[in-house]
Design a protein around this motif. Structure first.
Motif, short mmCIF file in Angstrom:
data_model
loop_
_atom_site.label_atom_id
_atom_site.label_comp_id
_atom_site.label_asym_id
_atom_site.label_seq_id
_atom_site.Cartn_x
_atom_site.Cartn_y
_atom_site.Cartn_z
N UNK A 43 0.82 -1.31 -0.03
CA UNK A 43 0.12 0.17 0.01
C UNK A 43 1.03 1.19 -0.07
N UNK A 44 0.65 2.20 -0.95
CA UNK A 44 1.40 3.29 -0.93
C UNK A 44 0.82 4.30 0.18
N UNK A 45 1.98 5.32 0.59
CA UNK A 45 1.40 6.29 1.62
C UNK A 45 1.21 7.54 0.64
N UNK A 46 0.02 8.17 1.10
CA UNK A 46 -0.09 9.63 0.30
C UNK A 46 0.90 10.68 0.96
N UNK A 47 1.24 11.61 -0.12
CA UNK A 47 1.91 12.51 0.09
C UNK A 47 1.25 14.15 0.15
N UNK A 48 1.83 14.90 1.19
CA UNK A 48 1.25 16.16 1.39
C UNK A 48 1.94 17.15 0.54
N UNK A 49 1.34 17.47 -0.51
CA UNK A 49 2.05 18.28 -1.71
C UNK A 49 1.74 19.66 -1.55
N UNK A 50 2.56 20.66 -1.70
CA UNK A 50 2.49 21.91 -1.52
C UNK A 50 3.32 22.66 -2.56
N UNK A 51 3.25 23.87 -2.59
CA UNK A 51 4.07 24.75 -3.69
C UNK A 51 5.56 24.42 -3.38
N UNK A 52 6.06 24.53 -2.10
CA UNK A 52 7.46 24.18 -1.99
C UNK A 52 8.09 23.00 -2.28
N UNK A 53 7.11 21.97 -1.90
CA UNK A 53 7.40 20.63 -2.40
C UNK A 53 7.62 20.69 -3.86
N UNK A 54 6.82 21.20 -4.52
CA UNK A 54 6.87 20.67 -6.33
C UNK A 54 7.81 21.73 -6.74
N UNK A 55 8.27 22.92 -6.01
CA UNK A 55 9.44 23.55 -6.60
C UNK A 55 10.84 22.77 -6.52
N UNK A 56 10.79 21.78 -5.70
CA UNK A 56 12.04 20.95 -5.21
C UNK A 56 11.93 19.50 -6.03
N UNK A 57 10.86 19.41 -6.93
CA UNK A 57 10.73 18.22 -7.95
C UNK A 57 10.99 19.13 -9.35
N UNK A 58 12.18 18.74 -9.80
CA UNK A 58 12.44 19.38 -11.01
C UNK A 58 11.44 19.35 -12.37
N UNK A 59 10.97 18.11 -12.24
CA UNK A 59 9.87 17.77 -13.44
C UNK A 59 8.54 17.91 -12.98
N UNK A 60 8.46 18.20 -11.68
CA UNK A 60 7.00 18.34 -11.06
C UNK A 60 6.30 16.94 -11.12
N UNK A 61 6.97 15.85 -11.37
CA UNK A 61 6.38 14.66 -11.40
C UNK A 61 6.79 13.73 -10.22
N UNK A 62 5.64 13.43 -9.39
CA UNK A 62 5.65 13.13 -8.22
C UNK A 62 6.36 11.58 -7.98
N UNK A 63 6.16 10.97 -8.93
CA UNK A 63 6.86 9.44 -8.85
C UNK A 63 7.50 9.25 -10.10
N UNK A 64 8.13 10.07 -10.79
CA UNK A 64 9.12 9.86 -11.73
C UNK A 64 10.46 9.31 -11.24
N UNK A 65 10.74 9.62 -10.34
CA UNK A 65 12.23 9.19 -9.29
C UNK A 65 12.11 8.02 -8.60
N UNK A 66 10.70 7.19 -8.85
CA UNK A 66 10.78 6.23 -7.69
C UNK A 66 11.34 4.80 -8.15
N UNK A 67 11.62 4.72 -9.52
CA UNK A 67 12.12 3.53 -9.99
C UNK A 67 11.14 2.45 -9.91
N UNK A 68 9.81 2.62 -10.12
CA UNK A 68 8.99 1.40 -9.78
C UNK A 68 8.82 0.62 -11.14
N UNK A 69 9.09 1.28 -12.41
CA UNK A 69 9.10 0.81 -13.56
C UNK A 69 10.43 -0.38 -13.68
#
Length: 347
Positions: free
Chosen positions: A312-338
């Motif tokens: 079960x995945x855990x939900x993320x609290x996402x704010x403007x500051x969080x998104x500014x620190x994700x370069x591509x704005x994609x929450x799961x692009x760096x998770x290596x799930x693929x």
């Protein structure tokens, strides 16, 4: 109100709790800690993915993730759009059964509402996996597995942002009573708010998700007429309500209202939160593309005769500051799930 607004952002950052797929702060990228073992790829399967409504950003993103995973598994996948219509979903289910599909994905609607059709599919040995198709994750008599975060955790994180983000809050909750997961979120948000003296639920507004575009302007006008400045915050069970709230609020001069969504982290919501131009300041997001791959993995396990993954995945609290620190704005692009799932399916 401006100081309250700033406080809300700070609170959002402080309350980003440790995530099940890695210990992460607001400035860190979540990492994958999902299943590391399972059955090999069960290739050549025919799957029907029935979305509740592809206007819902969550259902759309999960379907995209599922399609991507299905290509790796060499599956033949058809996406059907229920368009928020019970009759269209029912028709799609019956057609999937008649076509002799190997598997059906319930994409964002309650399995319990289609018990007869699902039982018929199961009798035909069709595997059923859901996304947001029951109030809790895991298996049930109607599904091999239901992929979702815990909606009560989502609800509590959203309500916490509002109650601990200001000295006094008058809250309207937007929900859709047609969905059990929405009802569960709403009741839990209300309970959390009722336990806080500085926070008060003014009204729970039942607005059908499929008709939100048309219903929100009138709902906003009525709420403002009734509560005026007592209405300080909005909570919603889905980002889609805030897709259609900005212009109505602007028309009545309510630029002071603060909006927080208890799911799902749609691309549209993330964009407006990151821009800072919207009155939606946060969403409790799910890694939707990764969940699409998990849906595929659960189906693969069902085809192989294995048990569900139990992840079960855990939900993320996402704010403007969080998104500014994700370069591509994609929450799961760096998770290596693929990479993780490909190693399971093709060791």
């Amino acid at each position: 109100m401006l100081s309250s607004f700033k406080h809300l952002f700070l609170t959002a950052l402080l309350w980003l709790l440790p995530l099940s797929f890695g210990q992460a702060s607001a400035l860190e990228v979540p990492v994958w800690s999902g299943p590391a073992s399972g059955p090999k790829a069960q290739e050549g399967r025919r799957i029907i993915f029935i979305a509740s409504d592809l206007k819902n950003g969550g259902a759309a993103a999960v379907s995209e993730g599922f399609l991507s995973a299905g290509r790796m598994l060499k599956w033949n996948i058809t996406i059907r759009d229920g368009q928020g219509s019970r009759a269209k979903i029912q028709k799609a289910l019956n057609e999937a059964i008649q076509a002799g599909s190997d598997g059906i994905v319930l994409g964002g609607f309650d399995a319990a509402d289609f018990r007869a059709e699902i039982k018929k599919a199961q009798s035909a040995h069709i595997k059923i996996v859901g996304w947001h198709s029951a109030p809790r994750p895991g298996s049930s008599s109607l599904m091999f597995s239901n992929v979702t975060t815990d909606p009560l955790t989502v609800a509590e994180k959203a309500a916490r942002l509002v109650c601990e983000g200001s000295e006094k809050s008058g809250v309207v909750i937007f929900t859709d009573n047609d969905f059990s997961i929405a009802r569960a979120k709403t009741l839990h948000m209300k309970k959390y708010i009722d336990d806080h003296k500085n926070c008060n639920v003014l009204e729970i507004m039942d607005v059908q998700i499929s008709k939100a575009e048309h219903l929100m302007p009138g709902a906003v006008a009525r709420l403002n007429e009734r509560f005026g400045k007592k209405w300080t915050h909005s909570l919603a069970i889905n980002d889609i309500y805030f897709d259609h709230i900005n212009f109505p609020l602007k028309n009545i001069g309510r630029k002071d209202l603060i909006n927080v969504s208890a799911g799902d982290g749609s691309a549209t919501a993330l964009h407006r939160i990151k821009s800072g131009l919207s009155q939606q300041v946060a969403t409790i997001a799910e890694p939707l593309k990764a969940q699409g791959w998990q849906v595929a993995d659960e189906l693969n396990r069902a085809f192989a005769g294995s048990g569900e993954s139990g992840y079960t995945t855990e939900p993320l609290v996402i704010t403007q500051e969080v998104l500014k620190n994700l370069k591509d704005g994609n929450l799961d692009s760096k998770m290596n799930y693929k990479e993780a799932y490909s190693k399971i399916w093709y060791p």
